[in-house]
Write an enzyme that holds these catalytic residues in place. Structure first.
Site, mmCIF file in Angstrom:
data_model
loop_
_atom_site.group_PDB
_atom_site.id
_atom_site.type_symbol
_atom_site.label_atom_id
_atom_site.label_comp_id
_atom_site.label_asym_id
_atom_site.label_seq_id
_atom_site.Cartn_x
_atom_site.Cartn_y
_atom_site.Cartn_z
ATOM 1 N N SER A 62 -28.967 15.321 37.627
ATOM 2 C CA SER A 62 -27.649 15.819 38.033
ATOM 3 C C SER A 62 -27.768 16.994 38.995
ATOM 4 O O SER A 62 -28.752 17.748 38.971
ATOM 5 C CB SER A 62 -26.929 16.293 36.766
ATOM 6 N N ALA A 63 -26.703 17.182 39.780
ATOM 7 C CA ALA A 63 -26.615 18.365 40.650
ATOM 8 C C ALA A 63 -26.572 19.652 39.826
ATOM 9 O O ALA A 63 -26.756 20.739 40.381
ATOM 10 C CB ALA A 63 -25.371 18.258 41.528
ATOM 11 N N TYR A 73 -26.616 21.810 29.718
ATOM 12 C CA TYR A 73 -26.735 20.488 30.355
ATOM 13 C C TYR A 73 -27.753 20.473 31.505
ATOM 14 O O TYR A 73 -28.590 19.572 31.605
ATOM 15 C CB TYR A 73 -25.344 20.095 30.858
ATOM 16 N N LYS A 86 -31.476 18.472 31.960
ATOM 17 C CA LYS A 86 -31.754 17.538 33.056
ATOM 18 C C LYS A 86 -33.021 17.955 33.807
ATOM 19 O O LYS A 86 -33.847 17.111 34.151
ATOM 20 C CB LYS A 86 -30.559 17.485 34.021
ATOM 21 N N GLU A 117 -13.297 14.253 31.024
ATOM 22 C CA GLU A 117 -13.005 13.823 32.390
ATOM 23 C C GLU A 117 -13.370 14.906 33.407
ATOM 24 O O GLU A 117 -13.254 16.083 33.161
ATOM 25 C CB GLU A 117 -11.533 13.423 32.535
ATOM 26 N N ARG A 128 -20.398 23.649 45.717
ATOM 27 C CA ARG A 128 -21.534 22.713 45.593
ATOM 28 C C ARG A 128 -21.308 21.510 46.488
ATOM 29 O O ARG A 128 -20.196 20.981 46.555
ATOM 30 C CB ARG A 128 -21.668 22.256 44.145
HETATM 31 N N1 GDD Z 1 -12.505 18.633 34.718
HETATM 32 C C1 GDD Z 1 -11.529 19.308 35.355
HETATM 33 N N2 GDD Z 1 -10.229 19.107 34.993
HETATM 34 N N3 GDD Z 1 -11.865 20.182 36.331
HETATM 35 C C2 GDD Z 1 -10.881 20.826 36.976
HETATM 36 C C3 GDD Z 1 -9.521 20.642 36.662
HETATM 37 C C4 GDD Z 1 -9.182 19.738 35.609
HETATM 38 O O1 GDD Z 1 -8.024 19.511 35.262
HETATM 39 N N4 GDD Z 1 -8.784 21.429 37.483
HETATM 40 C C5 GDD Z 1 -9.638 22.063 38.272
HETATM 41 N N5 GDD Z 1 -10.922 21.736 37.966
HETATM 42 C C6 GDD Z 1 -12.122 22.307 38.580
HETATM 43 C C7 GDD Z 1 -13.173 22.825 37.576
HETATM 44 O O2 GDD Z 1 -12.800 24.100 37.082
HETATM 45 C C8 GDD Z 1 -14.405 22.903 38.476
HETATM 46 O O3 GDD Z 1 -14.440 24.121 39.162
HETATM 47 C C9 GDD Z 1 -14.180 21.732 39.458
HETATM 48 O O4 GDD Z 1 -12.810 21.335 39.324
HETATM 49 C C10 GDD Z 1 -15.053 20.546 39.198
HETATM 50 O O5 GDD Z 1 -14.990 20.274 37.831
HETATM 51 P P1 GDD Z 1 -15.672 18.985 37.182
HETATM 52 O O6 GDD Z 1 -15.433 17.792 38.028
HETATM 53 O O7 GDD Z 1 -15.229 18.909 35.762
HETATM 54 O O8 GDD Z 1 -17.232 19.371 37.099
HETATM 55 P P2 GDD Z 1 -18.378 19.942 38.082
HETATM 56 O O9 GDD Z 1 -18.292 19.396 39.467
HETATM 57 O O10 GDD Z 1 -18.408 21.419 37.974
HETATM 58 O O11 GDD Z 1 -19.653 19.343 37.357
HETATM 59 C C11 GDD Z 1 -19.678 17.944 37.144
HETATM 60 O O12 GDD Z 1 -20.515 17.315 38.076
HETATM 61 C C12 GDD Z 1 -21.883 17.522 37.867
HETATM 62 C C13 GDD Z 1 -22.678 16.836 38.946
HETATM 63 O O13 GDD Z 1 -22.327 17.315 40.180
HETATM 64 C C14 GDD Z 1 -20.030 17.678 35.705
HETATM 65 O O14 GDD Z 1 -19.636 16.371 35.345
HETATM 66 C C15 GDD Z 1 -21.483 17.779 35.446
HETATM 67 O O15 GDD Z 1 -21.743 17.198 34.162
HETATM 68 C C16 GDD Z 1 -22.246 17.003 36.510
HETATM 69 O O16 GDD Z 1 -23.610 17.160 36.312
#
Ligand code: GDD
Length: 336
Positions: A118-119, A149, A153, A191, A286
């Site tokens: 994962s990233a 997490y 990884k 999600e 990112r």
């Molecule tokens: N989940 C979620 N739900 N995130 C939200 C929301 C919401 O309603 N509103 C805003 N966000 C913002 C989060 O606060 C975060 O800054 C950004 O959207 C991205 O959140 P996510 O999609 O939940 O996760 P991530 O990009 O930080 O990390 C995910 O991707 C990684 C790989 O790139 C995770 O799934 C990690 O498990 C995964 O490794």
């Protein structure tokens, strides 16, 4: 005779899509395994040999890898920021899956082993600004990954490397950057942002709400990769001769606010944003740098974020409208 492929985590999002792709190609015998009871698998296929079992246990990995040529390991306890920030021990326990699968792969003379990293392995100090340059594979070191997490990884990546060096098992490792698309979790706590924000806008439109909750200030940036591009990248790396670690991500970096605008356009519905600063936010910025994978493997993504979000939005909308199967895509926790 057909080669036999084992997909671990086949009841989840990426594993289910890969199983579907292999069955369409009809080149392999397929064994599918997942900890979830079968009624909760996101996709399940009668043509495959399906096992519901806990791959943290050596007895089970040993059993399911017998007579298998190739292993794909997607099995881990995961989710978006809301899940991984609040379940660090659970996420780290996935190390048992990778450990026992690698031990079993050696014991049962499996030929090739694919690990989905994962990233989240990338060094935090390289992600503390919005609209940063894409992360190169070398940016994982010096190590300062996402707590819980990301450490699991990174550790498991290295275990693949050393099993390759010491026991000769051919390994492939990719780092996925926020994969999204139909047949993934869109509610319940696991999600990720694309599905969560599609769901929130769909429900706002349906109920004539004027406002949605957004975690953070909406200025944080990410790149998101559509599932079909992810599956192609996975296969291209798997079929290559390289056991380097590769990014499988998109280079289209957007802020969360920009992604919301795209979803508003798709929905043809505007919302006000209620920013929730105390919710899990993860890194500030990112994105993926794909120069290494493009040069070595020749893979690049083909869907724009808007194209992928249209398909995702329509699928979630259909799920909500029909009210069918919602529980398996919105279940927050796996029974332990
Ligand atoms: N989940 C979620 N739900 N995130 C939200 C929301 C919401 O309603 N509103 C805003 N966000 C913002 C989060 O606060 C975060 O800054 C950004 O959207 C991205 O959140 P996510 O999609 O939940 O996760 P991530 O990009 O930080 O990390 C995910 O991707 C990684 C790989 O790139 C995770 O799934 C990690 O498990 C995964 O490794």
């Amino acid at each position: 005779m057909k080669k036999k492929i084992l997909i671990c985590g086949a009841g989840g999002f990426i594993g289910g899509h890969l199983a579907s792709r292999f069955l369409k190609e009809n080149k392999y015998d397929l064994v599918c395994a997942d900890v979830k009871p079968k009624e909760y698998w996101f996709q399940i296929f009668d043509e495959a040999e399906n096992h519901s079992l806990d791959l943290k246990e050596y007895e089970n990995t040993s059993k399911v890898t017998k007579n298998v040529d190739y292993i794909f390991n997607f099995a881990c306890n995961m989710g978006g920021m809301g899940f991984i920030e609040n379940n660090k021990a659970e996420c780290m326990l996935s190390v048992l899956v990778n450990t026992n699968l690698l031990r079993s792969a050696v014991k049962n003379s499996c030929k090739k082993y694919f690990f989905s990293s994962s990233a989240c392995v990338y060094n935090g100090s390289k992600q503390n600004q919005t609209f940063i340059s894409g992360l190169k594979e070398t940016d994982a070191y010096p190590a300062d990954p996402e707590d819980g997490y990301g450490w699991e990884k990174l550790f498991s990546e290295r275990m693949c490397r050393h099993f390759n060096e010491d026991f000769g098992i051919d390994t492939r490792v990719v780092r996925y950057h926020n994969i999204y698309g139909p047949l993934g979790t869109f509610d319940g706590g696991r999600e990720k942002a694309p599905a969560a924000l599609c769901r929130k806008i769909i429900l706002a439109k349906k109920n004539n709400f004027k406002e949605i909750d957004v975690w953070g200030d909406g200025e944080q940036t990410r790149s998101f990769l559509y599932i079909d591009d992810c599956i192609q990248g996975t296969l291209d790396v798997f079929n290559s001769n390289s056991n380097e670690v590769f990014n499988v991500g998109s280079e289209e970096q957007v802020s969360i606010n920009q992604m919301i605008e795209i979803i508003e356009d798709i929905a043809n519905y505007k919302v006000n944003k209620n920013y929730q600063i105390d919710k899990p936010k993860g890194v500030r910025g990112r994105s993926s740098d794909n120069s290494f994978i493009q040069k070595q493997i020749g893979w690049k993504h083909t869907h724009t974020l808007k194209e992928g979000l249209i398909k995702t939005y329509n699928w979630i909308n259909n799920q909500i409208e029909s009210g069918t199967n919602i529980s398996k895509f919105s279940k927050s926790t796996i029974e332990k």
